[in-house]
Scaffold this active site. Sequence first.
Site, PDB file in Angstrom:
ATOM      1  N   ASP A 161     -19.107   0.361  -9.163  1.00  0.00           N
ATOM      2  CA  ASP A 161     -18.140   0.425 -10.247  1.00  0.00           C
ATOM      3  C   ASP A 161     -17.509  -0.944 -10.532  1.00  0.00           C
ATOM      4  O   ASP A 161     -16.299  -1.091 -10.515  1.00  0.00           O
ATOM      5  CB  ASP A 161     -17.072   1.459  -9.836  1.00  0.00           C
ATOM      6  CG  ASP A 161     -16.021   1.679 -10.899  1.00  0.00           C
ATOM      7  OD1 ASP A 161     -16.310   1.472 -12.091  1.00  0.00           O
ATOM      8  OD2 ASP A 161     -14.888   2.059 -10.534  1.00  0.00           O
ATOM      9  N   ASN A 396     -19.152  -0.564   1.965  1.00  0.00           N
ATOM     10  CA  ASN A 396     -18.159   0.202   1.224  1.00  0.00           C
ATOM     11  C   ASN A 396     -18.801   1.476   0.704  1.00  0.00           C
ATOM     12  O   ASN A 396     -19.791   1.432  -0.039  1.00  0.00           O
ATOM     13  CB  ASN A 396     -17.633  -0.583   0.025  1.00  0.00           C
ATOM     14  CG  ASN A 396     -16.633   0.248  -0.779  1.00  0.00           C
ATOM     15  OD1 ASN A 396     -15.515   0.467  -0.346  1.00  0.00           O
ATOM     16  ND2 ASN A 396     -17.055   0.746  -1.944  1.00  0.00           N
ATOM     17  N   GLU A 397     -18.244   2.596   1.125  1.00  0.00           N
ATOM     18  CA  GLU A 397     -18.668   3.903   0.632  1.00  0.00           C
ATOM     19  C   GLU A 397     -20.167   4.121   0.665  1.00  0.00           C
ATOM     20  O   GLU A 397     -20.785   4.434  -0.359  1.00  0.00           O
ATOM     21  CB  GLU A 397     -18.112   4.151  -0.775  1.00  0.00           C
ATOM     22  CG  GLU A 397     -16.591   4.127  -0.798  1.00  0.00           C
ATOM     23  CD  GLU A 397     -15.993   4.700  -2.076  1.00  0.00           C
ATOM     24  OE1 GLU A 397     -16.732   4.902  -3.047  1.00  0.00           O
ATOM     25  OE2 GLU A 397     -14.778   4.948  -2.068  1.00  0.00           O
ATOM     26  N   ASN A 458     -11.361   5.348   2.019  1.00  0.00           N
ATOM     27  CA  ASN A 458     -11.092   5.313   0.582  1.00  0.00           C
ATOM     28  C   ASN A 458     -10.861   6.756   0.135  1.00  0.00           C
ATOM     29  O   ASN A 458     -11.766   7.586   0.275  1.00  0.00           O
ATOM     30  CB  ASN A 458     -12.291   4.735  -0.183  1.00  0.00           C
ATOM     31  CG  ASN A 458     -12.584   3.288   0.193  1.00  0.00           C
ATOM     32  OD1 ASN A 458     -11.832   2.672   0.937  1.00  0.00           O
ATOM     33  ND2 ASN A 458     -13.668   2.750  -0.330  1.00  0.00           N
ATOM     34  N   TYR A 460      -9.102   9.545  -2.837  1.00  0.00           N
ATOM     35  CA  TYR A 460      -8.569   9.696  -4.197  1.00  0.00           C
ATOM     36  C   TYR A 460      -7.949  11.077  -4.410  1.00  0.00           C
ATOM     37  O   TYR A 460      -8.154  11.697  -5.438  1.00  0.00           O
ATOM     38  CB  TYR A 460      -9.678   9.380  -5.219  1.00  0.00           C
ATOM     39  CG  TYR A 460      -9.924   7.875  -5.290  1.00  0.00           C
ATOM     40  CD1 TYR A 460      -9.166   7.077  -6.137  1.00  0.00           C
ATOM     41  CD2 TYR A 460     -10.854   7.260  -4.464  1.00  0.00           C
ATOM     42  CE1 TYR A 460      -9.339   5.697  -6.178  1.00  0.00           C
ATOM     43  CE2 TYR A 460     -11.036   5.885  -4.496  1.00  0.00           C
ATOM     44  CZ  TYR A 460     -10.272   5.107  -5.358  1.00  0.00           C
ATOM     45  OH  TYR A 460     -10.436   3.742  -5.392  1.00  0.00           O
ATOM     46  N   TYR A 464      -9.512  11.788  -8.364  1.00  0.00           N
ATOM     47  CA  TYR A 464     -10.803  12.464  -8.570  1.00  0.00           C
ATOM     48  C   TYR A 464     -10.764  13.899  -8.060  1.00  0.00           C
ATOM     49  O   TYR A 464     -11.536  14.741  -8.492  1.00  0.00           O
ATOM     50  CB  TYR A 464     -11.935  11.694  -7.879  1.00  0.00           C
ATOM     51  CG  TYR A 464     -12.197  10.348  -8.523  1.00  0.00           C
ATOM     52  CD1 TYR A 464     -12.537  10.249  -9.871  1.00  0.00           C
ATOM     53  CD2 TYR A 464     -12.085   9.174  -7.803  1.00  0.00           C
ATOM     54  CE1 TYR A 464     -12.754   9.022 -10.473  1.00  0.00           C
ATOM     55  CE2 TYR A 464     -12.309   7.937  -8.394  1.00  0.00           C
ATOM     56  CZ  TYR A 464     -12.634   7.876  -9.736  1.00  0.00           C
ATOM     57  OH  TYR A 464     -12.849   6.656 -10.330  1.00  0.00           O
ATOM     58  N   GLU A 496      -8.508   2.456   0.022  1.00  0.00           N
ATOM     59  CA  GLU A 496      -8.448   2.668  -1.431  1.00  0.00           C
ATOM     60  C   GLU A 496      -7.689   3.950  -1.715  1.00  0.00           C
ATOM     61  O   GLU A 496      -7.923   4.967  -1.048  1.00  0.00           O
ATOM     62  CB  GLU A 496      -9.857   2.813  -2.045  1.00  0.00           C
ATOM     63  CG  GLU A 496     -10.631   1.529  -2.136  1.00  0.00           C
ATOM     64  CD  GLU A 496     -11.948   1.675  -2.918  1.00  0.00           C
ATOM     65  OE1 GLU A 496     -12.040   2.570  -3.794  1.00  0.00           O
ATOM     66  OE2 GLU A 496     -12.872   0.896  -2.631  1.00  0.00           O
ATOM     67  N   TRP A 541      -5.943   0.674  -4.639  1.00  0.00           N
ATOM     68  CA  TRP A 541      -7.044   0.345  -5.540  1.00  0.00           C
ATOM     69  C   TRP A 541      -6.489   0.389  -6.944  1.00  0.00           C
ATOM     70  O   TRP A 541      -6.110   1.437  -7.383  1.00  0.00           O
ATOM     71  CB  TRP A 541      -8.201   1.338  -5.399  1.00  0.00           C
ATOM     72  CG  TRP A 541      -9.418   0.848  -6.112  1.00  0.00           C
ATOM     73  CD1 TRP A 541      -9.883   1.259  -7.327  1.00  0.00           C
ATOM     74  CD2 TRP A 541     -10.309  -0.174  -5.652  1.00  0.00           C
ATOM     75  NE1 TRP A 541     -11.016   0.559  -7.658  1.00  0.00           N
ATOM     76  CE2 TRP A 541     -11.288  -0.334  -6.654  1.00  0.00           C
ATOM     77  CE3 TRP A 541     -10.353  -0.990  -4.509  1.00  0.00           C
ATOM     78  CZ2 TRP A 541     -12.316  -1.270  -6.536  1.00  0.00           C
ATOM     79  CZ3 TRP A 541     -11.374  -1.898  -4.405  1.00  0.00           C
ATOM     80  CH2 TRP A 541     -12.347  -2.023  -5.416  1.00  0.00           C
ATOM     81  N   LYS A 561      -7.350   0.987 -12.726  1.00  0.00           N
ATOM     82  CA  LYS A 561      -6.509   1.362 -11.579  1.00  0.00           C
ATOM     83  C   LYS A 561      -5.643   0.199 -11.101  1.00  0.00           C
ATOM     84  O   LYS A 561      -4.939   0.320 -10.093  1.00  0.00           O
ATOM     85  CB  LYS A 561      -7.367   1.903 -10.439  1.00  0.00           C
ATOM     86  CG  LYS A 561      -8.059   3.217 -10.806  1.00  0.00           C
ATOM     87  CD  LYS A 561      -8.661   3.911  -9.620  1.00  0.00           C
ATOM     88  CE  LYS A 561      -9.455   5.131 -10.043  1.00  0.00           C
ATOM     89  NZ  LYS A 561     -10.689   4.809 -10.800  1.00  0.00           N
TER      90      LYS A 561
END
Length: 583
Positions: A161, A396-397, A458, A460, A464, A496, A541, A561
């Site tokens: 992203d 990352n992720e 991370n 959300y 999300y 995040e 984030w 964000k």
Amino acid sequence: MLYPQQNLFRNKLDLSGIWDFQPDPDQKGEQKGWYNGLEDARPMAVPGSWNEQYENLYNYLGLAWYVKPTFIPQSWRGHRVFLRVGSACYFSTVYFNGVKIGSHDGGHLPFAFEITDQILWETENLIAISVENELKPTRVPAGNMSTPLGLPSSFPPTTYDFFPFAGIHRPVVLYSVPQTYIEDVTVVTGIDGANGTVQVTVRLNAAVSAPGFVQIKNSDGIAKTKLVFQEGLAEAQLTVPNAKFWSDKSPYLYDLTIQTEQDHYLLKIGIRTIAVQGGQILLNGKPVQMNGYGRHEDFIASGKGLNQPLLVKDYQLMRWTGANSYRTSHYPYSEEEMQLADREGFLIIDEIPAVSLQFENDAYIALRLRMCMQQIDELIARDKNHASVVMWCVANEPMTPKLNLAAQDDPAAAKGKDFLDTLMRRARELDPTRLVTLATLMGGPDSWMELCDVVCMNRYWGWYILGGELDKALVALDQELHSVWEAWHKPIIVTEFGADTIAGMHGHPDVMWTEEYQAEYIRGHLKVAAQKDYIAGMQVWNFADFAAVQSVMRAGGINMKGVFTRGRTPKMAAHVLREFWAK
Ligand code: BDP
């Protein structure tokens, strides 16, 4: 990979400026000899991404050529001369006076090639660099794959992203060193009561035996000791009595100089230790919170190009919010930025570009593993002497096709674990003095956290998942943090959490996308974290809005964000952070 320096023994010439540039979509440049000059050049700033310098190059990621003439100073005769690129995305080939002198795979890290034998001393020399940034499933980070997790497609088709900015992103520098030169230095610092200990290992480019010395200087005096090189290697241990230790609150730097018969090198070092104990991260033996941001190298017109006024401004803004830490999401940042972090006292989680790794195809997995290992090696070689860097982040992720905790049985979960464990072991082997981690994706397999020194999550909740239902989201966050702590008993950083916010959009009630929602979302997360003594940091984030790819998720191709806009104006949330962190 020492940073080039200018002193009595070494010199450097920074070639930042306007270069000749030409895209080469049909890849005919090599055959047509563009390394000797371009057919239809237009001006292009170096450093800088090409995508934002011309509208018709915005989405261009194919091959392109940069050309620049330069004289080499006569005073450099008798020295060895190298051409160094701070970074270019993604695959680069360097030509000097028409001779191909080397290629480098991977963005965000420096590379250098020797050009001594190709130099024309009586006339101008010509540098040509071709750069290509195609999105490929075999690259790290990968692109042009089937859309992960059934998300809507995006253009350009990244798996990540942020915009895949292309070009020469950091300075191109020519530098000279003596025939026998200091090729590498490793500094490890420790604390012994009130004293600082500094262990220095120096490697010369040649296996010679020679004398030298190393010294550490501050306003109170000098600690100095001999270096005895055998086969080009020397080690020394220095003690700094009543040392001033480096920290986020007091980032004291000492001048460490290495002197040999022919060469000299100066490093700014901070004396500090970093460790974990139970749920805490210890800096110099005392608990520290790593509060701040996930960020991006990103700005209008310069793209991912080094932008030094922006660096200074961003550090000032981060400090204004009370932040003392950030993660170099999602790739290594510039060396100039790491030097600033040492000086300004930021605690850095230093990340390789392994964003959104997937474990779906054995041939791709093998190629990506090779690239990730190269990136870890290059990153640690580059950043191992920075006091600011306290943790290596190897991914990352990373993700499995099925995102839920039951994915443990998924074959991709086991393959992923092998892959990630290999990376973490590699980082530890190269640098046993720092912490190692990876940033986990919401719903990813929890077995992947096993080897982390600090669990980086991370999450959300309230964006999300449970978007618009902050009350429920914060309960879920609270519960998840508790269960992760119970499972691992390691410090946790939420690396995040964030909410897209259109600057200037307000709402009462505070619905998603308004400044009020982001402010309450962040306040709620910080309150939950404040109740848990195993939370070692909260990283929002993102620091600022940044360029992403075009999709139905990103209005105007921007991820919003940021607590600052892309132009660095604060949103309401920045003031909330000040309430918590700048008190
Ligand atoms: C996380 C990614 C980050 C994204 C962020 C988002 O690590 O790169 O920008 O989500 O969706 O999953 O804003």
